[in-house]
Design a protein around this motif. Structure first.
Motif, short mmCIF file in Angstrom:
data_model
loop_
_atom_site.label_atom_id
_atom_site.label_comp_id
_atom_site.label_asym_id
_atom_site.label_seq_id
_atom_site.Cartn_x
_atom_site.Cartn_y
_atom_site.Cartn_z
N ALA A 490 46.58 -20.37 -19.39
CA ALA A 490 45.57 -21.24 -19.77
C ALA A 490 45.22 -21.80 -18.15
CB ALA A 490 46.07 -22.47 -20.52
N TYR A 491 43.75 -21.86 -17.98
CA TYR A 491 43.48 -22.14 -16.77
C TYR A 491 42.41 -23.67 -17.19
CZ TYR A 491 44.21 -17.93 -13.74
OH TYR A 491 44.46 -17.08 -13.18
N ILE A 492 42.87 -24.73 -15.99
CA ILE A 492 42.11 -25.88 -15.95
C ILE A 492 41.08 -25.52 -14.62
CG2 ILE A 492 41.98 -28.22 -15.48
CD1 ILE A 492 44.73 -28.38 -16.80
N TYR A 522 51.52 -22.57 -23.41
CA TYR A 522 50.81 -22.18 -22.25
C TYR A 522 51.46 -22.16 -20.90
CZ TYR A 522 46.66 -21.62 -25.52
OH TYR A 522 45.74 -21.10 -26.23
N LEU A 523 51.28 -21.33 -20.14
CA LEU A 523 51.60 -21.39 -18.79
C LEU A 523 50.36 -22.13 -18.12
CD1 LEU A 523 53.28 -21.03 -16.17
CD2 LEU A 523 52.09 -18.51 -16.08
N VAL A 524 50.13 -23.09 -17.55
CA VAL A 524 48.83 -23.67 -17.22
C VAL A 524 48.67 -23.98 -15.80
CG1 VAL A 524 47.43 -26.11 -17.27
CG2 VAL A 524 49.13 -25.44 -19.22
N LEU A 525 47.72 -23.29 -15.23
CA LEU A 525 47.43 -23.29 -13.82
C LEU A 525 45.97 -23.69 -13.27
CD1 LEU A 525 48.90 -19.67 -13.21
CD2 LEU A 525 50.21 -21.62 -13.11
N ARG A 537 41.98 -12.23 -17.82
CA ARG A 537 43.39 -11.94 -17.87
C ARG A 537 43.96 -13.39 -18.71
NH1 ARG A 537 42.23 -8.86 -13.64
NH2 ARG A 537 43.43 -7.17 -13.21
N ALA A 538 43.22 -14.55 -18.86
CA ALA A 538 43.67 -15.69 -19.46
C ALA A 538 43.25 -15.68 -20.82
CB ALA A 538 42.79 -16.77 -18.52
N GLY A 539 43.88 -16.55 -21.39
CA GLY A 539 43.73 -16.83 -23.10
C GLY A 539 42.69 -17.97 -23.23
N LEU A 540 42.80 -18.95 -22.22
CA LEU A 540 42.18 -20.48 -22.40
C LEU A 540 41.48 -20.90 -21.20
CD1 LEU A 540 43.45 -23.44 -24.82
CD2 LEU A 540 42.63 -23.72 -22.26
N LEU A 541 40.34 -21.34 -20.94
CA LEU A 541 39.71 -22.13 -20.01
C LEU A 541 39.33 -23.13 -20.56
CD1 LEU A 541 38.38 -21.95 -17.33
CD2 LEU A 541 36.44 -20.97 -18.32
#
Length: 732
Positions: A490-492, A522-525, A537-541
């Motif tokens: 997951a990206y913020i 999630y791995l949140v970056l 490559r991400a699952g959530l934005l």
């Protein structure tokens, strides 16, 4: 170097040498006088800086603006405010010397060229002709295509390449990283039922983080031969227990045989038996972790780092503490160790053994700059070759922890990859660079013309920029959440001037959201660059109140991300919706309503704070709370409301405040509340519930299971004494 004024000495000496070499007579005299003036100015500056503890006490206390809106104004000693501006004194003194001497030489000597000869006119002496030999030599040096100029141009392009270029891409694919299980640490990570900043854990995300880059993370309980066999990197995180028999021997043998060791120390560590365990393992090297605290002038060393040329650090910014260092210890290193990261604006605060844990302290000093303490340019990380391997030491563990890895992941991944790939800018590069610079300086004096120096500077800058950009590109590793099902990355978004605090636990920060997403798998970056290459490559934005409009390329990338199965969540209210309006329009969403978003009709009616039901448990309702909500509409017929606002008295309709729709294989969720995901509406830093309930934490858990097509999770029944307030009377 910063507070010692080394830059002023280098520039002053270079300027003096260049000008004196252009003078046909009295070179040594001019150079000697100039250097004498430079030394006098520097001694004066150092005297002022060294006497700071004395004269600063004579200065008054001044009032300062409040640190945050609404907080009372404060006072601060003027001396503390001047401390970090001491180098300006050196700049003024050296600048005055340079201006005076340059004006003096310019008045005394003028070079004239014309009529096939070169003459020198002086106020003190009559003009005289140069010899034919001298004239011919000057003309030869200034002739276009001269061999000295060609050689200088080639060196200007070659030296930066030797210093900065890493032609090979870095990768963690298939690498084995062994991390020692024991130390002053834990392997926890956020989980449901535990809330607040302290629930983040310390290093529990390491296995998932390494896996996202294709590496294997082995947590070793004893550093056995089996665990170390085939390891590309060994990591020791704040070891604080006595070393077992043969452990140090196995570590040193592993490194000397070609392995890489990363040691993470901490500030003011002194074990009861004396010394500390991370310095025990550094014994064969010339590096030690000091018994002090590396304190910064600006929190998180923001804009205060000096990263040396290294495959992992080129291209990394420091405006959001992307290197991850907080308050650790400084590193003491001697040759043949090599510095990696400096903290330019800080000081080394010595530890205090009287302030030990038995008295509730951590052996830290007074956390104020006192006379005699090292100021500026603290060494925060260093490396050294040991046998066929390498040892890297940091004086701080912060950048590798669960909470800060969110922002430091780009540097940590590049560092781990460079260590696993044995990529470094070693001593030989430094020596070759030094020789190249000396040769370049000599060549420029041989062809000493203004045009040549300008061209050389442009070539050098261009080559350095190109090499740094290429090396940064080779170190730009991309995590991939597609290695797990469902996609766990997951990206913020942090690239669109989001109107939330960059400090996680401010009231309008996103620390609670970060922990919430981690609790849900999630791995949140933080998203460092808005590129399709990263998004695919991400699952959530997640985008929180963007303040900068999305470009056409970015809007297309978001669309493809969703169509390929991604989940896009955006929280934004009507007053802040202008920057995201074009993106939302592409996705057929309109915060404030279709007419208002398209410039027609009246301003939408705000809903303010209220709670809305989203789940019907049969004999109870589960509610989600809003901080300051607005209506949201969609022109897509498949848009699905997840929560409604208060019923409109005129139309008798229930406007939606959360809408979701499918696009391709993915989903879009729009929450018309700018503060919906911030700490003040989701999670307190101390973990306290909101009015006795965890309503929004439960909502996110229910929502993420729902949108990921996972087994349904039903929110628990709310307690009777904490009934929802201002809730619309409508069942979902």
């Amino acid at each position: 170097p910063t507070f010692a004024g080394i830059d002023y000495l280098v520039l002053g000496a270079a300027f003096a040498g260049t000008v004196s070499l252009r003078m046909p007579t009295q070179r040594l005299r001019v150079l000697g006088v100039w250097l004498l003036l430079i030394c006098a100015a520097h001694v004066a500056y150092l005297s002022v800086a060294a006497a700071y503890p004395f004269w600063s006490k004579l200065l008054p206390t001044v009032s300062v603006k409040p640190a945050f809106p609404g907080s009372p104004p404060g006072t601060k000693p003027l001396g503390e405010m001047l401390l970090w501006n001491l180098p300006l004194v050196g700049l003024l003194l050296h600048g005055s010397v340079t201006a005076f001497t340059a004006k003096y030489i310019g008045r005394r000597v003028v070079v004239e060229t014309g009529g096939g000869s070169t003459s020198i006119r002086s106020e003190a002496r009559p003009a005289r002709k140069l010899s034919a030999e001298g004239t011919g030599r000057i003309e030869l040096l200034l002739r276009p295509g001269n061999r000295w100029q060609v050689a200088a141009a080639l060196l200007c392009m070659a030296v930066p390449a030797v210093t900065l270029l890493n032609p090979r891409p870095l990768s963690l694919e298939g690498r084995k990283i062994v991390v020692y299980e024991k130390g002053f640490l834990n392997w926890l990570k956020p989980k449901h039922g535990e809330y607040g900043r302290l629930s983040v854990g310390m290093y529990g995300l390491w296995p998932a983080f390494c896996q996202s880059y294709g590496a294997q993370c082995v947590i070793s309980p004893d550093l056995s031969e089996t665990d170390l066999n085939g390891a590309d990197l060994l990591v020791l995180i704040f070891p604080n227990r006595p070393w077992e028999q043969d452990q140090l021997f196995r570590i040193w043998r592993y490194v000397r045989n070609g392995g890489t060791l990363l040691v993470l120390g901490e500030h003011t560590v002194q074990e009861k038996g004396g010394g500390n365990r991370f310095n025990d393992v550094l014994e064969p090297t010339s590096m030690r972790v000091a018994f002090d605290s590396a304190m910064f002038a600006v929190g998180g060393w923001l804009n205060s780092y000096e990263a040396f040329a290294h495959p992992a650090s080129l291209g990394i910014r420091d405006d959001r503490n992307q290197f991850g260092v907080v308050i650790g210890a400084s590193v003491e290193a001697k040759w043949p160790a090599r510095p990696l990261i400096l903290g330019r604006y800080g000081w080394a605060d010595p530890g205090d053994t009287a302030n030990d844990e038995s008295r509730g302290g951590s052996m830290m000093g007074n956390q104020k700059y006192d006379g005699g303490e090292r100021i500026g340019d603290l060494l925060l990380a260093a490396e050294q070759r040991l046998g066929h391997g390498r040892v890297v030491v940091f004086g701080d563990t912060s950048g590798f922890t669960n909470g800060i890895l969110y922002g430091s992941h780009q540097y940590v991944a590049a560092l781990l990859a460079s260590l696993c790939n044995r990529s470094e800018f070693g001593v030989w590069r430094t020596l070759v660079t030094g020789i190249g610079l000396l040769l370049l300086g000599w060549l420029l004096t041989r062809s000493c013309s203004l045009e040549c120096i300008v061209v050389a500077g442009l070539l050098f800058a261009g080559s350095a920029t190109a090499c740094a950009m290429w090396t940064a590109r080779m170190a730009n590793l991309l995590p991939d959440g597609r290695r797990t099902t469902p996609n766990s990355l997951a990206y913020i978004d942090t690239t669109h001037l989001e109107r939330v605090s960059g400090e996680s636990w401010r009231l309008n920060g996103l620390g609670g959201l970060h922990l919430t997403l981690v609790r849900n798998g999630y791995l949140v970056l933080g998203l460092p660059e808005f590129t399709e290459e990263r998004l695919q490559r991400a699952g959530l934005l997640f985008s929180a109140v963007p303040g900068k409009a999305f470009s056409a390329r970015e809007r297309a990338a978001v669309r493809r991300f969703i169509e390929n199965g991604g989940i896009f969540i955006i929280t934004v209210g009507w007053p802040e919706s202008a920057a995201s309006r074009s993106l939302l329009s592409d996705l057929e969403f309109y915060v404030g309503g279709i007419q208002a978003a398209e410039g027609g009709g009246t301003e939408p009616r705000p809903f303010g704070h209220f709670k809305a039901p989203y789940f019907n448990g049969g004999d109870y309702m589960a509610y989600v709370r809003f901080h300051a909500a607005w209506p949201v509409e969609s022109s897509a017929p498949d848009a699905q409301p997840l929560a409604y606002g208060p019923r409109d008295a005129l139309t008798r309709k229930d406007p939606a405040v959360i809408l979701m729709r499918h696009i391709g294989r993915g989903k879009v969720i729009v929450v018309a509340d700018s503060e919906f995901a911030t700490n003040q509406n989701l999670e307190h830093e101390g973990g306290q519930p909101f009015e006795g309930l965890r309503e929004n934490a439960d909502f996110w858990r229910w929502l993420l299971a729902y949108v990921n097509d996972q087994p349904a999770w039903n929110p628990p029944r709310p307690s009777a004494q904490n009934a929802p307030i201002s809730a619309p009377q409508r069942n979902p």
